[in-house]
Design an enzyme around this catalytic site. Structure first.
Site, PDB file in Angstrom:
ATOM      1  N   ASP A 147       0.806  -1.221   0.000  1.00 32.46           N
ATOM      2  CA  ASP A 147       0.000   0.000   0.000  1.00 32.46           C
ATOM      3  C   ASP A 147       0.837   1.268   0.000  1.00 32.46           C
ATOM      4  OD1 ASP A 147      -2.722  -0.198  -0.345  1.00 32.46           O
ATOM      5  OD2 ASP A 147      -3.096  -0.880   1.685  1.00 32.46           O
TER       6      ASP A 147
ATOM      7  N   HIS B 114      -4.957   3.583   4.291  1.00 31.15           N
ATOM      8  CA  HIS B 114      -4.704   2.153   4.463  1.00 31.15           C
ATOM      9  C   HIS B 114      -3.384   1.927   5.187  1.00 31.15           C
ATOM     10  CE1 HIS B 114      -7.279   1.237   0.618  1.00 31.15           C
ATOM     11  NE2 HIS B 114      -7.966   1.849   1.575  1.00 31.15           N
TER      12      HIS B 114
ATOM     13  N   TYR C 299      -2.493   0.128   9.121  1.00 31.15           N
ATOM     14  CA  TYR C 299      -1.607  -0.972   9.518  1.00 31.15           C
ATOM     15  C   TYR C 299      -0.786  -0.583  10.742  1.00 31.15           C
ATOM     16  CZ  TYR C 299      -2.900  -2.324   4.784  1.00 31.15           C
ATOM     17  OH  TYR C 299      -3.600  -2.621   3.647  1.00 31.15           O
TER      18      TYR C 299
ATOM     19  N   GLU D 147      -4.118  -4.335  -6.710  1.00 32.87           N
ATOM     20  CA  GLU D 147      -5.417  -4.009  -6.130  1.00 32.87           C
ATOM     21  C   GLU D 147      -6.376  -5.200  -6.154  1.00 32.87           C
ATOM     22  OE1 GLU D 147      -5.766  -1.234  -4.717  1.00 32.87           O
ATOM     23  OE2 GLU D 147      -4.987   0.465  -5.866  1.00 32.87           O
TER      24      GLU D 147
ATOM     25  N   GLU E 182     -10.279  -1.134  -2.171  1.00 35.65           N
ATOM     26  CA  GLU E 182      -9.473  -1.768  -3.215  1.00 35.65           C
ATOM     27  C   GLU E 182     -10.331  -2.286  -4.362  1.00 35.65           C
ATOM     28  OE1 GLU E 182      -6.659  -0.960  -3.019  1.00 35.65           O
ATOM     29  OE2 GLU E 182      -5.696  -1.288  -1.090  1.00 35.65           O
TER      30      GLU E 182
ATOM     31  N   HIS F 239     -10.872   0.731  -6.429  1.00 35.20           N
ATOM     32  CA  HIS F 239      -9.623   1.092  -7.107  1.00 35.20           C
ATOM     33  C   HIS F 239      -9.379   0.146  -8.285  1.00 35.20           C
ATOM     34  CE1 HIS F 239      -7.902   2.856  -3.070  1.00 35.20           C
ATOM     35  NE2 HIS F 239      -9.066   3.389  -3.428  1.00 35.20           N
TER      36      HIS F 239
END
Length: 347
Positions: free
Chosen positions: A90, A123, A127, A187, A221, A224
């Site tokens: 990402d 994104h 994490y 993606e 995603e 995307h």
């Protein structure tokens, strides 16, 4: 074919028309009128993207904090490795979306890519957020080092790394097309064995907060991937000299290589995870590859994997927003903001 290096799109050039003459390498004023764009349906894509707005710290991680120490050693190890993988994928997406927008002469593409770049940044923040909730700073840092040190992960990402960097060095139409192929892979397929791990935990009532976060990321995603596939098709249609057997063969080769590397990675990281059948995972990876190829206007390459072999995963992923297309198949668990573009009949 002689390759011409593209110039970055002018920020404002009032002598040019508002509606761009081409996606890349064309002319436009830089003024965006959503009612006068070359691909009008992309406004709906833009609206869906901005309707997905969320922030990492909206997700309650208190349950995960309590549950993480009780996971099996294999689950904890996979959790940290997969977060390391996702962050590795990402992080460059934010930059790649911005780079594509710099060379896009269509202002609608610039705006959509700006939203995608912002979402990829969220994104990556997520994490850090989930790891900071469940492990020490030292373990967080170790997880984020995986993309630089783990040999399986390095091998898996090598081709993507080369293509992304080549686009930086040589911004040509061909390298844009090739970069869009790898962005589609990223993606639409590279994330999915990792997503499946967290959904498997959730179906066993483990780490629900993390699964919820992953579901938000997954929803983004999907959008995307759909836009990138359309951008690939439109760019190829505008530049038919690149619609050659050589380019087509290259795309299929990249998909085949990427599928093999993704299966190798999933076996490496999920081998000891209860509830995940690695043969089914192989089929699921091939199924995802077939889906992305169809979206890009190409043929499936795994006829044995046209159906999803991991049907339980549909409850978490395949139809997050209820859009009536082949790419989204089941009812949503989350509702986007209502507008005349995603009315009540879509929910």
């Amino acid at each position: 074919m002689s390759e011409v290096l593209l110039e970055k799109a002018k920020t404002l050039e009032p002598r040019n028309p508002n509606k761009s003459t081409a996606l890349f390498g064309g002319k436009s004023s830089g003024i965006l009128n959503w009612n006068d764009i070359a691909y009008p349906h992309w406004y709906k894509m833009y609206k869906r993207l901005v309707g997905n707005y969320w922030q990492a710290d909206e997700v309650n991680m208190s349950g995960d904090v309590r549950q993480f120490p009780a996971l099996t050693e294999s689950e904890r190890e996979a959790y940290l490795k997969i977060i390391g993988l996702l962050s590795t994928l990402d992080a460059p997406q934010t930059r790649t979306a911005l780079l594509l927008s710099l060379y896009a002469t269509d202002p609608s593409v610039q705006s959509i890519m700006a939203v995608i770049a912002q979402q990829e940044a969220v994104h990556n923040e997520s994490y850090s957020y989930v790891l900071s909730s469940v492990v020490s700073l030292e373990e967080q840092n170790e997880s984020f080092q995986l993309g630089r040190k783990d040999p399986v992960l390095l091998r898996r990402n090598e081709s993507l790394e080369k293509q992304y960097n080549k686009f930086v060095e040589e911004p040509t139409i061909e390298n844009i097309l090739r970069t869009l192929v790898y962005t589609s892979l990223l993606e639409g397929m590279f994330f999915y064995s990792g997503f499946a791990f967290f959904y498997n935990l959730a179906r066993n009532n483990k780490m629900i907060g993390t699964s919820t976060m992953i579901s938000y990321i997954n929803r983004d995603e999907l959008e995307h991937g759909r836009f990138i596939a359309e951008l690939f098709r439109a760019t190829l249609a505008e530049n038919p000299e690149y619609n050659t057997e050589e380019i087509c063969s290259w795309v299929y080769d990249q998909f085949k290589e990427s599928v093999e590397l993704e299966m190798e990675w999933s076996h490496y990281v999920l081998a000891d995870i209860e509830g995940i059948d690695l043969d089914e995972m192989n089929g699921y990876i091939k199924y995802r590859a077939n889906k992305m190829l169809r979206m890009m206007g190409l043929s499936e390459i795994y006829p044995e994997s046209v159906n999803n072999p991991m049907k339980w995963i549909r409850a978490y992923v395949d139809n997050f927003d209820g859009t009536k297309t082949d790419f989204f198949e089941q009812k949503s668990r989350q509702y986007s903001k209502i507008s005349d573009l995603n009315g009540f009949d879509e929910l």
